[in-house]
Design an enzyme around this catalytic site. Structure first.
Site, mmCIF file in Angstrom:
data_model
loop_
_atom_site.group_PDB
_atom_site.id
_atom_site.type_symbol
_atom_site.label_atom_id
_atom_site.label_comp_id
_atom_site.label_asym_id
_atom_site.label_seq_id
_atom_site.Cartn_x
_atom_site.Cartn_y
_atom_site.Cartn_z
ATOM 1 N N LYS A 155 -22.998 16.046 7.016
ATOM 2 C CA LYS A 155 -22.057 16.540 8.020
ATOM 3 C C LYS A 155 -21.730 15.416 9.006
ATOM 4 C CE LYS A 155 -19.630 19.425 10.448
ATOM 5 N NZ LYS A 155 -18.310 19.873 9.946
ATOM 6 N N SER A 211 0.824 -1.207 0.000
ATOM 7 C CA SER A 211 0.000 0.000 0.000
ATOM 8 C C SER A 211 0.859 1.259 0.000
ATOM 9 C CB SER A 211 -0.974 -0.033 1.177
ATOM 10 O OG SER A 211 -2.124 -0.770 0.833
#
Length: 324
Positions: free
Chosen positions: A176, A124
């Site tokens: 949000k 990764s």
């Protein structure tokens, strides 16, 4: 005047206590002197002023490491450094941390030959950083790849129901602070996260295609999260050569770097364990018989992965402790 037996015993006890504390104070003072001298000596890396090959270790979980970024820049500016070996052993970490180090390595590579030497693992974000170098060497049995991006978050709603806990919230807009572990994820929230992931994934695949001289299709075919052994990675053009540091040095020789130069590891000048400088903490730890205290305890235990936030480029094999 004749002393009573009890007084004599008390005086002997007091003398033994005083002797113990005098010896303890002497030992502590001696340790302090040894640790201080070791620290001061450690501030001057042997051979740092003469021509050499710099080795920089990048291991553990990757974050936006300011000390590492500073060291990479110092190596870039040093006239004594003729070539650089990045010794990588990492399962990855935060995508932003990998990006910051990738950019620093590309800047370094513009000034000096840089080779990555993979130890056990470069997955990764660890592979992202390796791809920033000019040449990648890995062991035949090294683990390489896991190209991809991930966001993980827990779902605690079942536990909250069992405990009788309810969530109340007021927010300016539906997305949000989403997604939240305290309520089920909606399709809209899941789509938002996926859009973020795919944007970073697209950038990551583009890096691999560019740096490894692949077509976009070739890079995408390898970027499905799989890991490869060093031999498989070589066959798939993810690395350039199998081997270790000797092969890395030999490659630097093809770039005009004298292969007979000493390899000097550039380490952090100071550590943060218990607010002690690195060398002092190492000396004190050895003297106390508790090992190297220069490494942050959280990092030593691997628990820093618990505090990673945001998008991750981190290898996560099945049943492992940390996230992909």
């Amino acid at each position: 005047m004749t002393m009573r037996a009890d007084d004599l015993i008390d005086r002997r006890r007091l003398r033994r206590k005083l002797t113990f504390w005098r010896v303890a104070a002497f030992v502590i003072a001696a340790l302090a002197v040894v640790a201080l001298s070791t620290w001061l000596a450690g501030e001057r890396i042997p051979g740092i002023a003469s021509d050499h090959i710099a080795r920089i270790k990048i291991d553990g979980t990757i974050t936006e490491d300011e000390d590492l970024l500073r060291r990479l820049d110092q190596v870039r500016k040093s006239n004594a450094v003729k070539g650089v070996i990045l010794s990588i052993d990492s399962p990855g970490g935060t995508t932003a941390g990998g990006e910051a180090i990738y950019d620093a390595v590309r800047k370094l590579s513009a000034a000096k030959p840089v080779v990555a030497q993979v130890g056990t693992l470069a997955a990764s974000a660890g592979y992202m950083i390796a791809s920033a170098t000019d040449h990648i060497v890995a062991r035949k049995s090294s683990i390489v790849g896991s190209i991809g991006v991930l966001v993980q978050y827990p779902d605690l709603t079942g536990l909250m129901d069992k405990l009788g806990i309810k969530l109340e919230e007021v927010k300016s807009s539906p997305l949000k602070a989403a997604p939240s572990p305290f309520k089920p994820t909606t399709d809209e929230e899941r789509a938002m996260v996926r859009n973020m992931i795919m944007d970073s994934y697209d950038w990551f695949v583009g890096i691999v295609a560019e740096r490894r001289a692949m077509s976009r299709a070739e890079a995408t075919a390898l970027a499905d999260g799989r890991v490869f052994t060093g031999r498989q990675a070589l066959a798939n053009k993810l690395i350039d050569e199998v081997g270790g540091e000797d092969q890395a040095i030999a490659w630097l020789g093809t770039k005009g770097v004298d292969a007979k130069l000493s390899v000097v590891e550039w380490k952090p000048a100071r550590g943060s364990a218990f607010f002690l400088p690195t060398s002092m903490a190492m000396a004190l730890g050895r003297a106390l018989g508790v090992g190297d205290l220069s490494t942050d305890l959280i990092r030593e235990l691997g628990a820093e992965r618990l505090f990673l936030d945001g998008m991750l480029s981190l290898w996560h094999p099945e049943n492992a402790v940390s996230g992909d």
